[in-house]
Scaffold this active site. Sequence first.
Site, PDB file in Angstrom:
ATOM      1  N   PRO A 141       2.665  -8.960   0.483  1.00  0.00           N
ATOM      2  CA  PRO A 141       2.299 -10.283   0.993  1.00  0.00           C
ATOM      3  C   PRO A 141       1.290 -10.313   2.149  1.00  0.00           C
ATOM      4  O   PRO A 141       1.609 -10.728   3.268  1.00  0.00           O
ATOM      5  CB  PRO A 141       3.652 -10.859   1.415  1.00  0.00           C
ATOM      6  CG  PRO A 141       4.427  -9.657   1.843  1.00  0.00           C
ATOM      7  CD  PRO A 141       4.003  -8.564   0.897  1.00  0.00           C
ATOM      8  N   CYS A 142       0.054  -9.926   1.864  1.00  0.00           N
ATOM      9  CA  CYS A 142      -0.991  -9.966   2.887  1.00  0.00           C
ATOM     10  C   CYS A 142      -1.297 -11.402   3.321  1.00  0.00           C
ATOM     11  O   CYS A 142      -1.836 -11.614   4.407  1.00  0.00           O
ATOM     12  CB  CYS A 142      -2.240  -9.236   2.413  1.00  0.00           C
ATOM     13  SG  CYS A 142      -2.850  -9.750   0.807  1.00  0.00           S
ATOM     14  N   HIS A 143      -0.914 -12.384   2.503  1.00  0.00           N
ATOM     15  CA  HIS A 143      -1.125 -13.787   2.874  1.00  0.00           C
ATOM     16  C   HIS A 143      -0.258 -14.197   4.072  1.00  0.00           C
ATOM     17  O   HIS A 143      -0.527 -15.218   4.703  1.00  0.00           O
ATOM     18  CB  HIS A 143      -0.845 -14.718   1.681  1.00  0.00           C
ATOM     19  CG  HIS A 143       0.560 -14.679   1.183  1.00  0.00           C
ATOM     20  ND1 HIS A 143       1.019 -13.684   0.337  1.00  0.00           N
ATOM     21  CD2 HIS A 143       1.616 -15.508   1.418  1.00  0.00           C
ATOM     22  CE1 HIS A 143       2.300 -13.914   0.072  1.00  0.00           C
ATOM     23  NE2 HIS A 143       2.683 -15.005   0.708  1.00  0.00           N
TER      24      HIS A 143
END
Length: 171
Positions: A141-143
Site C-alpha cells: 500500500p504505497c498509497h
Amino acid sequence: MLTSAKKICIKYYKALGTEFILGSYGDCLCLLDYRYRKNREGLDRRLQKGLNTTYSEEDSVVIDETIKQLEAYFKQERTHFDIKLLMVGTEFQKSVWNALLNIAYGKTASYLDLAKSIENKKAVRAVANANGANAISIIIPCHRIIGTNGKLIGYAGGLETKEKLLNLEKS
C-alpha cells in the site's frame, strides 16, 4: 533459483476509472500497477530483467484471484489481501515494501515514518524512491504514504486515484 523458462503472465483490468496491468510469475503476483504510469517502461524492464523473462498476455490463476480480491476491496468487503507476492528489486527496496505492508488499512504514514520503521531515518529520499518503484500497488500500500504535513504527495496512479483509495479505506 528462478528459471527463465517461465514467463510473466499479464492481464489488463479496469477499475476506479483507470487501467491496471497485473502480472504473475509461477504462483506469485509480481505486478499490479497502473498501465499508463510515468516510468512504465523502466518498471517493466526491471521486472523482466530481474526474472530473466518476458511478458506474455495469458490467463493466470494468481491474476484471477487477485482481481477477485481487488473487487472485494473496492466494494469495501476486504481490508487485507492474501496473495503470494514476488517482490523484484534490491534488498533495500524490498525492506521498504515489506514495511509498507505493516501500514494498516485506513491508516497513513509519512516517508519519514517509513524510514524510521526500517531503522534508517536518514534515508527518507531513498525510501521515497523505493516507494515509487513499488510494482505491486494497492496490495503493497504505497498509497498510504503522505507528506509529513499531512498532504497528498506523489503517486504512480495520480493524486486523484490516491485520494480515492484513501477515502475508500476511511469510510
